[in-house]
Design a protein around this motif. Sequence first.
Motif, PDB file in Angstrom:
ATOM      1  N   GLY A  12     -12.794  15.057 -66.216  1.00 39.31           N
ATOM      2  CA  GLY A  12     -11.151  14.496 -66.160  1.00 39.31           C
ATOM      3  C   GLY A  12     -10.633  14.597 -67.524  1.00 39.31           C
ATOM      4  N   SER A  13     -11.084  15.716 -68.767  1.00 42.02           N
ATOM      5  CA  SER A  13     -10.207  15.891 -69.305  1.00 42.02           C
ATOM      6  C   SER A  13     -10.039  17.570 -69.107  1.00 42.02           C
ATOM      7  N   LEU A  14      -9.595  18.074 -67.574  1.00 46.66           N
ATOM      8  CA  LEU A  14      -9.202  18.658 -67.496  1.00 46.66           C
ATOM      9  C   LEU A  14      -7.849  18.995 -67.496  1.00 46.66           C
ATOM     10  N   ALA A  15      -7.213  17.607 -66.611  1.00 50.00           N
ATOM     11  CA  ALA A  15      -5.855  17.685 -66.541  1.00 50.00           C
ATOM     12  C   ALA A  15      -5.141  17.452 -67.930  1.00 50.00           C
ATOM     13  N   GLY A  16      -3.885  18.655 -67.870  1.00 49.33           N
ATOM     14  CA  GLY A  16      -3.312  18.914 -69.113  1.00 49.33           C
ATOM     15  C   GLY A  16      -1.411  17.562 -69.150  1.00 49.33           C
ATOM     16  N   ARG A  17      -0.578  18.542 -69.781  1.00 44.96           N
ATOM     17  CA  ARG A  17       0.488  17.699 -69.574  1.00 44.96           C
ATOM     18  C   ARG A  17       1.150  18.121 -68.697  1.00 44.96           C
ATOM     19  N   ARG A  69       1.057  26.907 -73.461  1.00 46.09           N
ATOM     20  CA  ARG A  69       0.679  26.870 -74.827  1.00 46.09           C
ATOM     21  C   ARG A  69      -0.322  28.312 -74.846  1.00 46.09           C
ATOM     22  N   ASP A  70      -0.803  28.154 -75.958  1.00 48.19           N
ATOM     23  CA  ASP A  70      -2.176  28.468 -74.993  1.00 48.19           C
ATOM     24  C   ASP A  70      -3.810  27.881 -74.441  1.00 48.19           C
ATOM     25  N   LYS A  71      -3.823  28.608 -73.754  1.00 45.46           N
ATOM     26  CA  LYS A  71      -4.465  27.996 -72.553  1.00 45.46           C
ATOM     27  C   LYS A  71      -4.380  26.965 -72.096  1.00 45.46           C
ATOM     28  N   GLU A  72      -3.183  27.001 -71.442  1.00 46.73           N
ATOM     29  CA  GLU A  72      -2.518  26.612 -70.692  1.00 46.73           C
ATOM     30  C   GLU A  72      -2.482  27.477 -68.971  1.00 46.73           C
ATOM     31  N   VAL A  73      -2.753  26.398 -67.800  1.00 46.06           N
ATOM     32  CA  VAL A  73      -2.655  27.196 -66.775  1.00 46.06           C
ATOM     33  C   VAL A  73      -1.442  26.040 -65.455  1.00 46.06           C
ATOM     34  N   VAL A  74      -1.512  27.242 -64.824  1.00 45.42           N
ATOM     35  CA  VAL A  74      -0.631  25.356 -63.648  1.00 45.42           C
ATOM     36  C   VAL A  74      -1.008  26.635 -62.442  1.00 45.42           C
ATOM     37  N   LEU A  75      -2.053  25.531 -61.906  1.00 44.87           N
ATOM     38  CA  LEU A  75      -2.243  26.006 -59.790  1.00 44.87           C
ATOM     39  C   LEU A  75      -1.232  25.553 -59.274  1.00 44.87           C
ATOM     40  N   SER A  76      -1.708  27.035 -58.569  1.00 46.36           N
ATOM     41  CA  SER A  76       0.080  27.218 -57.277  1.00 46.36           C
ATOM     42  C   SER A  76      -1.137  27.968 -55.863  1.00 46.36           C
ATOM     43  N   PHE A  77      -0.534  27.330 -54.985  1.00 45.91           N
ATOM     44  CA  PHE A  77      -1.358  27.275 -53.822  1.00 45.91           C
ATOM     45  C   PHE A  77      -0.145  27.688 -52.512  1.00 45.91           C
ATOM     46  N   ARG A 135      -4.618  34.494 -71.089  1.00 46.83           N
ATOM     47  CA  ARG A 135      -5.286  33.377 -72.025  1.00 46.83           C
ATOM     48  C   ARG A 135      -3.868  32.226 -71.839  1.00 46.83           C
ATOM     49  N   LYS A 136      -3.266  32.104 -70.355  1.00 44.56           N
ATOM     50  CA  LYS A 136      -2.110  31.160 -69.935  1.00 44.56           C
ATOM     51  C   LYS A 136      -1.142  31.958 -68.933  1.00 44.56           C
ATOM     52  N   GLY A 137      -0.918  30.586 -68.175  1.00 44.28           N
ATOM     53  CA  GLY A 137      -0.026  31.756 -66.673  1.00 44.28           C
ATOM     54  C   GLY A 137       0.058  30.536 -65.615  1.00 44.28           C
ATOM     55  N   ILE A 138       0.833  31.026 -65.021  1.00 40.80           N
ATOM     56  CA  ILE A 138       0.679  30.794 -63.157  1.00 40.80           C
ATOM     57  C   ILE A 138      -0.418  31.265 -62.915  1.00 40.80           C
ATOM     58  N   ILE A 139      -1.221  30.678 -62.269  1.00 43.46           N
ATOM     59  CA  ILE A 139      -2.814  31.046 -60.914  1.00 43.46           C
ATOM     60  C   ILE A 139      -2.152  31.404 -59.464  1.00 43.46           C
ATOM     61  N   LEU A 140      -2.321  32.182 -59.216  1.00 49.24           N
ATOM     62  CA  LEU A 140      -1.656  31.975 -57.694  1.00 49.24           C
ATOM     63  C   LEU A 140      -3.235  32.412 -56.764  1.00 49.24           C
ATOM     64  N   TYR A 178      -9.396  25.144 -71.094  1.00 50.70           N
ATOM     65  CA  TYR A 178      -8.238  25.231 -70.497  1.00 50.70           C
ATOM     66  C   TYR A 178      -7.394  23.967 -70.092  1.00 50.70           C
ATOM     67  N   LYS A 179      -6.140  22.987 -70.037  1.00 51.53           N
ATOM     68  CA  LYS A 179      -5.449  23.059 -69.414  1.00 51.53           C
ATOM     69  C   LYS A 179      -4.987  22.578 -68.302  1.00 51.53           C
ATOM     70  N   VAL A 180      -4.538  21.495 -66.951  1.00 48.10           N
ATOM     71  CA  VAL A 180      -4.057  22.118 -65.874  1.00 48.10           C
ATOM     72  C   VAL A 180      -3.052  21.129 -66.303  1.00 48.10           C
TER      73      VAL A 180
END
Length: 289
Positions: A66-71, A84-92, A233-238, A262-264
């Motif tokens: 439940g706590s994986l979701a970020g801002r 920020r540090d340890k923030e990621v964006v998931l992209s498909f 440590r962060k970034g948009i994931i392909l 990490y936070k998504v």
Amino acid sequence: MSVRTLCVAAALAALLSSCAGRPPSEGGSLATSFAPAKALSSPKKADADDPVALTPAAWGRLGNPGSLAGRTIDVSSLSDIKLRDKEVVLSFDDGPMPKKTERILATLDEFGVKATFLMVGEMAKAHPEIAREVVAAGHSIGSHTYRHPDLAHLSFDAAVAEIEKGKAAVASATHEDPEFFRFPYLSDSRKLRQWVGDHGMVVMDVQVDSKDYFGVTPAAVATRTMNTLRVQRKGIILLHDIHIRTAAMLPALLTQLKAEGYKVVRLRHAGGSRMLTASIMGSTETVVR
């Protein structure tokens, strides 16, 4: 077999074969792929590389996700995307694809996180009901051209026509305006990026390439992605929602992201009439797709 079915099959074959050559086979188990990180237990009597046995619910219970979701970041310019540090964006990319996209949607829902889906126009046209499921689940959508060509090999006018056709096809399928865009193979130009921004779409770049298009095990994809993240440590994931290995490894990847703090982050288009060209630069990795 209808002409439309043949066209869609040909388009999919092109997508699957357009990636770089396959590396040596990488093995391993999803349950034991993350030795450098906090130990995780796998579901008993389950083959962790078995796409059927590895269910979102099974991994979700392990990690209390439940706590994986970020801002949520409202994106209307480059300056709005500041991870920020340890923030990621998931992209498909490349979908929607029957059975794969729905399974990925179920996993994302189980973990309570949102992603951005960059749809190929032909695929959205062929599977509009799945494209609408993506929207209904609250994910952001974008386009990825109509037939996934390398735009650098087209004239400027032909490239623009391909982008416009893809956007129109995704809009028709989803009943939503696709406000994000990714260049196939990340093959762009300053002039094309400017055009995309001037026409109200946010360009999505990549910092973490999962390379899930290689013919490797789900465990190899998850391990590679986490190893890259531990450096950057962060970034948009392909990722790609057309591969069974991606759907199979996603619960383990999300569990490990949570375990390592990490936070998504969700990207949401802010709208308005301002020029929209957003990217996060600085990755030193060569991205194939």
